[in-house]
Design a protein around this motif. Structure first.
Motif, PDB file in Angstrom:
ATOM      1  N   GLU A 202       0.843  -1.189   0.000  1.00 15.55           N
ATOM      2  CA  GLU A 202       0.000   0.000   0.000  1.00 15.55           C
ATOM      3  C   GLU A 202       0.883   1.245   0.000  1.00 15.55           C
ATOM      4  N   PRO A 203       0.341   2.413  -0.391  1.00 25.39           N
ATOM      5  CA  PRO A 203       1.157   3.635  -0.365  1.00 25.39           C
ATOM      6  C   PRO A 203       1.797   3.856   1.004  1.00 25.39           C
ATOM      7  N   GLY A 204       3.106   4.063   0.999  1.00 23.09           N
ATOM      8  CA  GLY A 204       3.828   4.318   2.236  1.00 23.09           C
ATOM      9  C   GLY A 204       4.149   3.098   3.068  1.00 23.09           C
ATOM     10  N   GLY A 224       5.169   1.369  -9.204  1.00 24.85           N
ATOM     11  CA  GLY A 224       5.337   2.137  -7.983  1.00 24.85           C
ATOM     12  C   GLY A 224       6.747   2.678  -7.792  1.00 24.85           C
ATOM     13  N   ASP A 225       6.857   3.638  -6.871  1.00 24.82           N
ATOM     14  CA  ASP A 225       8.153   4.183  -6.444  1.00 24.82           C
ATOM     15  C   ASP A 225       8.609   3.371  -5.242  1.00 24.82           C
ATOM     16  N   ALA A 252       7.391   1.315  -0.178  1.00 25.76           N
ATOM     17  CA  ALA A 252       6.695   2.050  -1.235  1.00 25.76           C
ATOM     18  C   ALA A 252       6.573   3.509  -0.830  1.00 25.76           C
ATOM     19  N   ALA A 254       4.839   7.247  -0.569  1.00 29.28           N
ATOM     20  CA  ALA A 254       3.519   7.561  -0.018  1.00 29.28           C
ATOM     21  C   ALA A 254       2.462   7.791  -1.089  1.00 29.28           C
ATOM     22  N   GLY A 255       2.865   8.122  -2.311  1.00 27.67           N
ATOM     23  CA  GLY A 255       1.894   8.558  -3.291  1.00 27.67           C
ATOM     24  C   GLY A 255       1.095   7.483  -3.979  1.00 27.67           C
ATOM     25  N   ALA A 256       1.596   6.232  -4.024  1.00 25.28           N
ATOM     26  CA  ALA A 256       0.913   5.206  -4.814  1.00 25.28           C
ATOM     27  C   ALA A 256       1.306   3.814  -4.317  1.00 25.28           C
ATOM     28  N   PRO A 257       0.476   2.805  -4.602  1.00 20.46           N
ATOM     29  CA  PRO A 257       0.843   1.441  -4.247  1.00 20.46           C
ATOM     30  C   PRO A 257       1.987   0.954  -5.135  1.00 20.46           C
ATOM     31  N   ALA A 258       2.562  -0.177  -4.751  1.00 19.82           N
ATOM     32  CA  ALA A 258       3.684  -0.741  -5.498  1.00 19.82           C
ATOM     33  C   ALA A 258       3.540  -2.255  -5.572  1.00 19.82           C
TER      34      ALA A 258
END
Length: 352
Positions: A202-204, A224-225, A252, A254-258
C-alpha cells in the motif's frame, strides 16, 4: 515462454562481482517474434550479472492489450537443463507440453516446468473469454549438474502461501520466506535453495523480509516508487543485494501502491552455457540439443506463422528427446542458426 530472438547470443552464465551496496540492473527491450513481436524487458542475463542464485533469466512484459489480437502465441519449442516459472499479474496463458500437460495459469497461480533432459511446450492466450490485458514475468532457473538427467515434468500450484502485514501482501511461489515471524513455504519443486515471491505494498507501506544471509537476492519493480534497502529501484529495473544480509527492507513511496517480485537463492557455483532455450555445460551440449530439436522439426514440419492445422500425433516424434506437443494449431519453431564460434566457460574472478 520461448526466447524468440532471431539471433540469440550464446552466453556463459556466472556469478558476478559482489558489492556492499544495492546494484542496479537496467532492462533492455527485446522484441519476441518478429514483426508482430511482443516486447519484453529483460534484466538477466546481462554482462554485469547473469545469475541471482540459480535464477538465470528474467523477462517482464505488459500490460499488453490482447482484446483485439491473438495475444500471446508461442508455438512448440524446446528446453533443456532449466525450470521455467510463469507468473502473471493480469490475464491468462494456456500451457501445453510434451508430457501431456494442459493448464491455464492465472494471477496468483504458478506454472512450473522442469525440462531436465528435454521437454517442449507451447503457450497461448486462450481463444475465448480471456481478460483484455496480459501482464507478468517469465523466469528461468538453471538446474544443477545433479539434476540435468531428471525426467521432464510439469507442476501447477493454485494455492500458494500468503502473509499480510502492515499494508504489505507477500505471496511466495518458490522456496521459503519469513515475514514478521511467519514462515511461508511454497510446495513447488526446487533443485537448489531458492526464493521467489510477489510483494504488494500500500502507499507508504514498508515490509521487512527475514532471509538467509548466505543467499543473494534481487528485486524487480513492476509498478510504484520503491526503495530496496534504502536504494531507489525504478520500475522495470532489478536491484541486486549480495549475500550477507539477514533481512531485506522494501518500501513504497507515499503517493501510490507498489508491486515487486523478489528472487534469490544460494549463489550458483556452476558455470552454465545458455543459448536460445537450451542450458548446458559445454558447447557440445548446446549443439546436440539443437540437432535433436531440428530432427523433430524436420519430422513434424516447422511453424510457418499461418496457424493453419495442428500437427497430428506420430509415434516417432513422441519417442524423440523433446517429445511432441499436441493441440497447438501449428508445428514447432525452428531453432536459430548457431553462431560461428566455440564458447568456453570463463574462469571466475580470482581463479586462474
Amino acid at each position: 515462454m520461448s526466447n524468440l530472438e532471431i539471433r540469440p547470443a550464446e552466453q556463459v552464465c556466472t556469478a558476478g562481482e559482489q558489492s556492499d551496496g544495492i546494484e542496479l540492473l537496467t532492462p533492455r527491450e527485446v522484441p519476441l517474434g518478429g514483426p508482430r513481436a511482443m516486447n519484453v524487458r529483460r534484466t538477466i542475463p546481462q554482462r554485469a550479472r547473469s545469475l541471482v542464485g540459480a535464477w538465470c533469466f528474467s523477462d517482464h512484459y505488459g500490460p499488453d492489450d490482447v482484446s483485439a489480437s491473438a495475444g500471446m502465441q508461442v508455438p512448440p519449442h524446446p528446453h533443456t537443463g532449466l525450470q521455467t516459472v510463469s507468473w502473471l499479474f493480469e490475464g491468462e496463458i494456456l500451457h501445453r507440453d510434451s508430457v501431456g500437460s494442459l493448464q491455464t495459469v492465472r494471477p496468483g497461480e504458478l506454472n512450473l516446468m522442469t525440462a531436465g533432459v528435454g521437454i517442449s511446450h507451447s503457450e497461448e492466450s486462450p481463444a475465448e473469454g480471456r481478460p483484455p490485458l496480459l501482464h507478468g514475468v517469465q523466469l528461468w532457473t538453471a538446474l544443477p549438474g545433479s539434476a540435468l538427467g531428471v525426467d521432464p515434468h510439469f507442476e501447477h500450484h493454485g494455492d500458494l502461501p500468503v502473509a499480510r502485514h502492515d499494508g504489505a501482501v507477500v505471496q511466495v511461489f518458490i522456496g521459503r520466506l519469513a515475514v514478521a515471524g511467519e514462515e511461508l513455504y511454497s510446495p513447488a519443486t526446487t533443485y537448489t535453495p531458492l526464493v521467489g515471491a510477489q510483494i504488494d505494498l500500500e502507499p507508504g507501506a514498508e515490509v521487512r523480509l527475514d532471509v538467509d544471509p548466505a543467499h543473494e537476492h534481487a528485486l524487480l519493480v513492476d509498478t510504484g516508487d520503491v526503495t530496496f534497502e534504502g536504494r531507489a529501484v525504478p520500475p522495470a529495473n532489478l536491484g541486486y543485494a549480495a549475500p550477507g544480509r539477514p533481512a531485506l527492507v522494501v518500501r513504497a513511496a507515499a503517493g501510490a501502491p507498489a508491486r515487486v517480485i523478489l528472487i534469490g537463492g544460494l549463489p550458483f557455483t556452476e558455470d552454465v552455457i545458455m543459448w536460445w532455450n537450451f542450458m548446458g555445460r559445454t558447447h557440445e551440449d548446446i549443439v546436440k540439443a539443437r540437432d535433436d530439436w531440428m530432427a523433430l522439426v524436420a519430422e513434424l514440419g516447422p511453424a510457418d506463422g499461418s496457424g493453419d492445422g495442428a500437427t497430428a500425433y506420430t509415434d516417432g516424434a513422441a519417442a524423440r528427446r523433446f517429445g511432441q506437443v499436441l493441440g497447438y494449431p501449428s508445428g514447432p519453431l525452428r531453432a536459430p542458426a548457431l553462431p560461428d564460434l566455440r564458447l568456453k566457460p570463463r574462469a571466475r574472478p580470482g581463479q586462474g
